[in-house]
Design an enzyme around this catalytic site. Structure first.
Site, PDB file in Angstrom:
ATOM      1  CG  HIS A  63      -2.126  -1.028   1.122  1.00  0.00           C
ATOM      2  ND1 HIS A  63      -2.919  -1.158   1.953  1.00  0.00           N
ATOM      3  CD2 HIS A  63      -2.112  -1.965   0.184  1.00  0.00           C
ATOM      4  CE1 HIS A  63      -3.683  -2.257   1.773  1.00  0.00           C
ATOM      5  NE2 HIS A  63      -3.278  -2.772   0.660  1.00  0.00           N
ATOM      6  CD  GLU A  65      -1.643   3.207   3.406  1.00  0.00           C
ATOM      7  OE1 GLU A  65      -1.445   3.269   2.230  1.00  0.00           O
ATOM      8  OE2 GLU A  65      -2.914   3.281   4.031  1.00  0.00           O
ATOM      9  CB  CYS A  91      -6.189  -1.658   5.259  1.00  0.00           C
ATOM     10  SG  CYS A  91      -4.279  -1.773   5.197  1.00  0.00           S
ATOM     11  CB  CYS A  94      -1.768   0.938   6.235  1.00  0.00           C
ATOM     12  SG  CYS A  94      -1.038   0.016   4.764  1.00  0.00           S
TER      13      CYS A  94
END
Length: 134
Positions: A63, A65, A91, A94
């Site tokens: 992802h 981040e 999510c 993360c």
């Protein structure tokens, strides 16, 4: 307003993603300086293909981040007290990275289908703000 500009920059950064289903961008900002950036995609050295033949996202895609935070780990910067600007809400996995990295504020542009990441951030005292595109 700076928040709007940084979020707009994260949206532009998302355009670097090779993912077809969703392109997500992230910036980590501290003391009005961008100290890291990321977008969703495959790990370094992998082919730039995020989806399988059925259109599902491959399990090893990172992802945005997570890419920004791990990029920080390889630099001399630290994210204590910083703000993360991200095009979609994080999510839960993360969110855990965000909490552990010392990021104190998250500004995001759209709600991801699962909200457990935002709920965890709030529980940890991380300031979260939804800033939808005008």
């Amino acid at each position: 307003m700076l928040d709007e500009r940084y979020l707009r920059m994260a949206r532009i950064w998302a355009e670097n993603s090779y993912c077809q289903r969703r392109k997500v961008g992230a910036l980590v900002v501290k003391d009005k300086m961008i100290i890291s950036d990321g977008y969703n995609g495959t790990p370094s050295g992998f082919e730039n293909v995020c989806e399988d033949e059925n259109g599902s996202t491959k399990s090893y895609v990172l992802h945005a981040e997570a890419n920004a935070i791990t990029k920080l780990a390889r630099s001399s910067n630290n994210s204590d007290g910083s703000t993360l600007y991200i095009t979609a809400s994080p999510c839960i996995e993360c969110a855990k990275l965000i909490i552990q990295s010392g990021i104190r504020r998250v500004v995001y542009g759209e709600v991801y289908r699962l909200t457990d990441g935002i709920e965890l951030l709030k529980r940890a005292g991380v300031e979260v703000e939804l800033m939808e595109e005008l």
